[in-house]
Design a protein around this motif. Structure first.
Motif, PDB file in Angstrom:
ATOM      1  N   LEU A   1       0.862  -1.173   0.000  1.00  0.00           N
ATOM      2  CA  LEU A   1       0.000   0.000   0.000  1.00  0.00           C
ATOM      3  C   LEU A   1       0.901   1.225   0.000  1.00  0.00           C
ATOM      4  N   HIS A   2       0.752   2.050  -0.997  1.00  0.00           N
ATOM      5  CA  HIS A   2       1.570   3.258  -1.105  1.00  0.00           C
ATOM      6  C   HIS A   2       0.682   4.477  -0.887  1.00  0.00           C
ATOM      7  N   PHE A   3       1.139   5.381  -0.063  1.00  0.00           N
ATOM      8  CA  PHE A   3       0.425   6.632   0.096  1.00  0.00           C
ATOM      9  C   PHE A   3       1.448   7.742   0.255  1.00  0.00           C
ATOM     10  N   PRO A   4       1.272   8.796  -0.516  1.00  0.00           N
ATOM     11  CA  PRO A   4       2.248   9.897  -0.457  1.00  0.00           C
ATOM     12  C   PRO A   4       2.030  10.771   0.774  1.00  0.00           C
ATOM     13  N   LEU A   5       3.118  11.237   1.340  1.00  0.00           N
ATOM     14  CA  LEU A   5       3.055  12.196   2.434  1.00  0.00           C
ATOM     15  C   LEU A   5       3.443  13.564   1.879  1.00  0.00           C
TER      16      LEU A   5
END
Length: 133
Positions: A53-57
């Motif tokens: 799961l990739h989520f940008p900060l």
């Protein structure tokens, strides 16, 4: 040190009584279950392929996180777990939270399943984020 001593003898000794009482009280009641996904979105099977799961900060959050953790991977992990606990508490009101996290094992084949560890946190509305960490 305690090689062949019966566990009951050890736990009944005054030296371990306080620890035994603490853990019996701490683990006495099971936590409430909170499901974030509707049943139709829950997957109950183990996939042989790893799931990521990739989520940008945002850059400001990323810089703050790196500064707070001094760039140490374990510190980043602890901060993110504390953040997740705080968000679950905020959105559900549950004060007793159990999270499951994988335990990384190097040099494993595709057939090997990594173990998981369960982490239980009890929060109260008075806690600061620093205390939660």
């Amino acid at each position: 040190m305690y090689k062949k001593i019966d566990q009951r003898v050890i736990l009944s000794s005054p030296k371990f009584r306080t620890q035994k009482e603490y853990w019996l009280e701490t683990l006495a009641s099971p936590p409430l279950t909170t499901d974030f996904f509707p049943p139709e979105q829950t997957v109950n099977t183990v996939s042989p392929e790893p799931v990521e799961l990739h989520f940008p900060l945002p850059d400001t959050v990323n810089r703050s996180l790196m500064k707070l953790s001094n760039g140490a991977d374990m510190s980043i992990y602890v901060i993110l777990m504390a953040t997740l606990n705080a968000l679950i508490f905020y959105y559900t009101g549950n004060r007793d939270i159990v999270l499951q996290s994988p335990v990384y094992k190097a040099n494993v084949s595709k057939e090997t399943l990594n173990a998981c560890v369960w982490m239980r946190t009890r929060l109260n509305g008075e806690m600061t984020f620093k205390e939660l960490i």
